[in-house]
Design a protein around this motif. Structure first.
Motif, PDB file in Angstrom:
ATOM      1  N   VAL A 292       0.863  -1.176   0.000  1.00  0.00           N
ATOM      2  CA  VAL A 292       0.000   0.000   0.000  1.00  0.00           C
ATOM      3  C   VAL A 292       0.902   1.229   0.000  1.00  0.00           C
ATOM      4  O   VAL A 292       1.925   1.268   0.694  1.00  0.00           O
ATOM      5  N   VAL A 293       0.570   2.211  -0.820  1.00  0.00           N
ATOM      6  CA  VAL A 293       1.378   3.427  -0.964  1.00  0.00           C
ATOM      7  C   VAL A 293       0.701   4.569  -0.202  1.00  0.00           C
ATOM      8  O   VAL A 293      -0.479   4.871  -0.428  1.00  0.00           O
ATOM      9  N   ILE A 294       1.460   5.198   0.693  1.00  0.00           N
ATOM     10  CA  ILE A 294       0.951   6.319   1.494  1.00  0.00           C
ATOM     11  C   ILE A 294       1.825   7.529   1.191  1.00  0.00           C
ATOM     12  O   ILE A 294       3.054   7.425   1.139  1.00  0.00           O
ATOM     13  N   THR A 295       1.200   8.692   0.985  1.00  0.00           N
ATOM     14  CA  THR A 295       1.957   9.885   0.625  1.00  0.00           C
ATOM     15  C   THR A 295       1.736  11.003   1.633  1.00  0.00           C
ATOM     16  O   THR A 295       0.645  11.135   2.198  1.00  0.00           O
ATOM     17  N   THR A 296       2.773  11.816   1.854  1.00  0.00           N
ATOM     18  CA  THR A 296       2.644  12.992   2.710  1.00  0.00           C
ATOM     19  C   THR A 296       2.269  14.188   1.834  1.00  0.00           C
ATOM     20  O   THR A 296       2.389  14.125   0.601  1.00  0.00           O
ATOM     21  N   PRO A 297       1.841  15.302   2.433  1.00  0.00           N
ATOM     22  CA  PRO A 297       1.378  16.435   1.627  1.00  0.00           C
ATOM     23  C   PRO A 297       2.424  17.005   0.668  1.00  0.00           C
ATOM     24  O   PRO A 297       2.066  17.556  -0.372  1.00  0.00           O
ATOM     25  N   ASP A 298       3.715  16.885   1.000  1.00  0.00           N
ATOM     26  CA  ASP A 298       4.755  17.468   0.148  1.00  0.00           C
ATOM     27  C   ASP A 298       5.352  16.473  -0.837  1.00  0.00           C
ATOM     28  O   ASP A 298       6.320  16.801  -1.530  1.00  0.00           O
ATOM     29  N   ALA A 299       4.806  15.274  -0.919  1.00  0.00           N
ATOM     30  CA  ALA A 299       5.340  14.275  -1.853  1.00  0.00           C
ATOM     31  C   ALA A 299       5.117  14.734  -3.294  1.00  0.00           C
ATOM     32  O   ALA A 299       4.044  15.219  -3.648  1.00  0.00           O
ATOM     33  N   ASP A 300       6.126  14.562  -4.126  1.00  0.00           N
ATOM     34  CA  ASP A 300       6.018  14.937  -5.531  1.00  0.00           C
ATOM     35  C   ASP A 300       5.282  13.832  -6.293  1.00  0.00           C
ATOM     36  O   ASP A 300       5.640  12.658  -6.178  1.00  0.00           O
ATOM     37  N   PRO A 301       4.263  14.190  -7.082  1.00  0.00           N
ATOM     38  CA  PRO A 301       3.506  13.166  -7.823  1.00  0.00           C
ATOM     39  C   PRO A 301       4.395  12.304  -8.721  1.00  0.00           C
ATOM     40  O   PRO A 301       4.156  11.102  -8.877  1.00  0.00           O
ATOM     41  N   GLY A 302       5.427  12.909  -9.303  1.00  0.00           N
ATOM     42  CA  GLY A 302       6.337  12.140 -10.146  1.00  0.00           C
ATOM     43  C   GLY A 302       7.099  11.096  -9.353  1.00  0.00           C
ATOM     44  O   GLY A 302       7.329   9.979  -9.843  1.00  0.00           O
ATOM     45  N   ASP A 303       7.477  11.445  -8.121  1.00  0.00           N
ATOM     46  CA  ASP A 303       8.162  10.477  -7.268  1.00  0.00           C
ATOM     47  C   ASP A 303       7.226   9.322  -6.910  1.00  0.00           C
ATOM     48  O   ASP A 303       7.638   8.157  -6.894  1.00  0.00           O
ATOM     49  N   VAL A 304       5.979   9.655  -6.612  1.00  0.00           N
ATOM     50  CA  VAL A 304       4.998   8.630  -6.244  1.00  0.00           C
ATOM     51  C   VAL A 304       4.770   7.670  -7.405  1.00  0.00           C
ATOM     52  O   VAL A 304       4.758   6.449  -7.226  1.00  0.00           O
ATOM     53  N   ASP A 305       4.614   8.229  -8.601  1.00  0.00           N
ATOM     54  CA  ASP A 305       4.406   7.380  -9.778  1.00  0.00           C
ATOM     55  C   ASP A 305       5.636   6.512 -10.043  1.00  0.00           C
ATOM     56  O   ASP A 305       5.520   5.331 -10.398  1.00  0.00           O
ATOM     57  N   GLY A 306       6.837   7.098  -9.863  1.00  0.00           N
ATOM     58  CA  GLY A 306       8.065   6.340 -10.089  1.00  0.00           C
ATOM     59  C   GLY A 306       8.216   5.183  -9.119  1.00  0.00           C
ATOM     60  O   GLY A 306       8.609   4.078  -9.509  1.00  0.00           O
ATOM     61  N   VAL A 307       7.916   5.430  -7.852  1.00  0.00           N
ATOM     62  CA  VAL A 307       7.982   4.368  -6.843  1.00  0.00           C
ATOM     63  C   VAL A 307       6.959   3.289  -7.152  1.00  0.00           C
ATOM     64  O   VAL A 307       7.251   2.089  -7.043  1.00  0.00           O
ATOM     65  N   THR A 308       5.764   3.698  -7.543  1.00  0.00           N
ATOM     66  CA  THR A 308       4.712   2.726  -7.870  1.00  0.00           C
ATOM     67  C   THR A 308       5.131   1.830  -9.029  1.00  0.00           C
ATOM     68  O   THR A 308       4.943   0.608  -8.997  1.00  0.00           O
ATOM     69  N   ARG A 309       5.723   2.431 -10.061  1.00  0.00           N
ATOM     70  CA  ARG A 309       6.192   1.631 -11.204  1.00  0.00           C
ATOM     71  C   ARG A 309       7.255   0.629 -10.773  1.00  0.00           C
ATOM     72  O   ARG A 309       7.251  -0.526 -11.212  1.00  0.00           O
ATOM     73  N   SER A 310       8.170   1.061  -9.922  1.00  0.00           N
ATOM     74  CA  SER A 310       9.236   0.173  -9.463  1.00  0.00           C
ATOM     75  C   SER A 310       8.674  -0.986  -8.655  1.00  0.00           C
ATOM     76  O   SER A 310       9.110  -2.132  -8.803  1.00  0.00           O
ATOM     77  N   ILE A 311       7.682  -0.693  -7.820  1.00  0.00           N
ATOM     78  CA  ILE A 311       7.054  -1.743  -7.007  1.00  0.00           C
ATOM     79  C   ILE A 311       6.343  -2.755  -7.904  1.00  0.00           C
ATOM     80  O   ILE A 311       6.467  -3.973  -7.737  1.00  0.00           O
ATOM     81  N   GLU A 312       5.615  -2.238  -8.874  1.00  0.00           N
ATOM     82  CA  GLU A 312       4.891  -3.144  -9.780  1.00  0.00           C
ATOM     83  C   GLU A 312       5.857  -3.946 -10.641  1.00  0.00           C
ATOM     84  O   GLU A 312       5.607  -5.128 -10.927  1.00  0.00           O
ATOM     85  N   ALA A 313       6.984  -3.342 -11.041  1.00  0.00           N
ATOM     86  CA  ALA A 313       7.981  -4.067 -11.830  1.00  0.00           C
ATOM     87  C   ALA A 313       8.628  -5.181 -11.019  1.00  0.00           C
ATOM     88  O   ALA A 313       9.141  -6.155 -11.588  1.00  0.00           O
ATOM     89  N   SER A 314       8.590  -5.049  -9.685  1.00  0.00           N
ATOM     90  CA  SER A 314       9.184  -6.069  -8.816  1.00  0.00           C
ATOM     91  C   SER A 314       8.262  -7.265  -8.619  1.00  0.00           C
ATOM     92  O   SER A 314       8.629  -8.241  -7.957  1.00  0.00           O
ATOM     93  N   GLY A 315       7.057  -7.190  -9.181  1.00  0.00           N
ATOM     94  CA  GLY A 315       6.108  -8.293  -9.078  1.00  0.00           C
ATOM     95  C   GLY A 315       5.041  -8.128  -8.027  1.00  0.00           C
ATOM     96  O   GLY A 315       4.171  -8.998  -7.866  1.00  0.00           O
ATOM     97  N   ALA A 316       5.060  -7.010  -7.286  1.00  0.00           N
ATOM     98  CA  ALA A 316       4.077  -6.797  -6.226  1.00  0.00           C
ATOM     99  C   ALA A 316       2.822  -6.118  -6.768  1.00  0.00           C
ATOM    100  O   ALA A 316       2.857  -5.433  -7.791  1.00  0.00           O
ATOM    101  N   ALA A 317       1.733  -6.301  -6.053  1.00  0.00           N
ATOM    102  CA  ALA A 317       0.483  -5.619  -6.380  1.00  0.00           C
ATOM    103  C   ALA A 317       0.326  -4.419  -5.456  1.00  0.00           C
ATOM    104  O   ALA A 317       0.507  -4.538  -4.242  1.00  0.00           O
ATOM    105  N   VAL A 318       0.033  -3.262  -6.024  1.00  0.00           N
ATOM    106  CA  VAL A 318      -0.247  -2.066  -5.222  1.00  0.00           C
ATOM    107  C   VAL A 318      -1.724  -2.073  -4.881  1.00  0.00           C
ATOM    108  O   VAL A 318      -2.580  -2.024  -5.773  1.00  0.00           O
ATOM    109  N   THR A 319      -2.051  -2.156  -3.594  1.00  0.00           N
ATOM    110  CA  THR A 319      -3.449  -2.319  -3.170  1.00  0.00           C
ATOM    111  C   THR A 319      -4.177  -0.992  -2.975  1.00  0.00           C
ATOM    112  O   THR A 319      -5.363  -0.989  -2.644  1.00  0.00           O
ATOM    113  N   GLY A 320      -3.481   0.111  -3.184  1.00  0.00           N
ATOM    114  CA  GLY A 320      -4.147   1.405  -3.078  1.00  0.00           C
ATOM    115  C   GLY A 320      -3.197   2.503  -2.653  1.00  0.00           C
ATOM    116  O   GLY A 320      -2.042   2.259  -2.289  1.00  0.00           O
TER     117      GLY A 320
END
Length: 315
Positions: free
Chosen positions: A87-115
């Motif tokens: 599960v991905v949790i973001t703080t108010p100052d998180a950059d959307p590009g960073d969040v998307d990049g982390v999500t892609r890396s997690i999904e590329a590792s074979g994990a499912a992002v649950t929200g």
């Protein structure tokens, strides 16, 4: 015998000579000063141009390294988190590009992002602490007891949200019912503490908290500590948590810096301080894998990091 008239003429001549000397001297001094300043200006311009050229070269090298990392990231993280969930949790100052990049890396590792769950400014503001704690105590799942040491708003929020957002570390089973999860999230959203998409959040084995550069200009200096203790509370409820931010988050009272300065937190939560670079996003996925093995690390290039990435030689 010198007359008064001749004496007066002599004195006048002396003053005229002094005046001429001052004018000529000032001209020479002014000319020398201007020449010296002109030379200094030329030297400084040359130095600035040299530094700018060096900076441009380093920027090009960094961009090239990012391009290479992006090209090989899929191979590096492949199957690192196969059949796992995050599960991905973001703080108010998180950059959307960073969040998307982390999500892609997690999904590329074979994990499912649950929200994705976004923490708001109210969540990380000390002035909202009493209201947040009141709401948290009203939505504790049946059979769950909040930890006695979790009394500050960050720890308590991490403890409660961990009990509904994370699976049990031993059994990989939910620690709350779907109704309890929905009630907890909706209660916090209605209070202005979080945001999420309806029906798009489910419990996961692991959590990654993506933050920004530390909010150095924020009036509330407790924000970093609240986020840091929140990650600690989350970690205690699941199989592992990684806190990933930019370099500023590892400085001063930034959340990564707070975790690294606390021996108990740094022994449990892994931190990454270069999530704005591809290398940091790869490291985030690898650090989640490391969390599953019960280990934690401090990665990146910022203060108190111990290695550039998981498995790299310690500095």
């Amino acid at each position: 015998m010198i007359s008064m008239r001749q004496h007066a003429i002599s004195i006048a001549a002396i003053f005229i000579a002094l005046a001429i000397g001052v004018v000529l001297g000032s001209g020479l001094l002014s000319s020398g000063l201007v020449s010296g300043l002109r030379d200094d200006k030329t030297d400084l311009e040359t130095e600035v141009n040299s530094l700018q050229s060096t900076n441009n070269q380093l920027g090009e090298q960094l961009n090239s390294a990012d391009g290479f990392d992006a090209a090989v990231s899929g191979r590096v993280v492949r199957d690192a988190l196969a059949s796992r969930s995050v599960v991905v949790i973001t703080t108010p100052d998180a950059d959307p590009g960073d969040v998307d990049g982390v999500t892609r890396s997690i999904e590329a590792s074979g994990a499912a992002v649950t929200g994705r769950v976004s923490l708001t400014d109210s969540f990380v503001t000390a002035a909202s602490g009493d209201d947040l704690r009141t709401r948290l105590t009203n939505v504790v799942p049946a059979g769950t007891q909040l930890r006695t040491g979790s009394v500050d708003q960050g720890s308590m929020a991490g403890d409660l949200m961990g009990s509904v957002l994370l699976l049990d570390a031993q059994t990989a089973e939910p620690q709350s019912t779907p109704e309890e999860l929905a009630l907890a999230l909706e209660t916090l959203r209605s209070g202005g503490f979080i945001a999420y998409d309806n029906g798009a959040v489910a419990p996961a084995q692991l959590a990654v908290v993506v933050t920004g550069a530390g909010d150095a200009g924020a009036e509330d200096g407790n924000r970093g500590a609240i986020v840091a203790r929140f990650t600690g509370g989350l970690d205690a409820r699941g199989a592992g948590v990684v806190l990933a931010g930019r370099s500023g988050a590892a400085e001063g009272n930034g959340p990564v810096a707070v975790v690294r300065a606390d021996s108990a937190l740094s022994a449990a939560v892994s931190t990454v301080d270069n999530v704005d670079r591809e290398a940091g996003r790869i490291t985030t996925a690898l650090a989640l894998q490391e969390q599953l093995d019960g280990a934690a690390g401090r990665y990146g290039t910022g203060p108190n990091s111990t290695a550039v990435t998981v498995g790299a030689p310690a500095r």
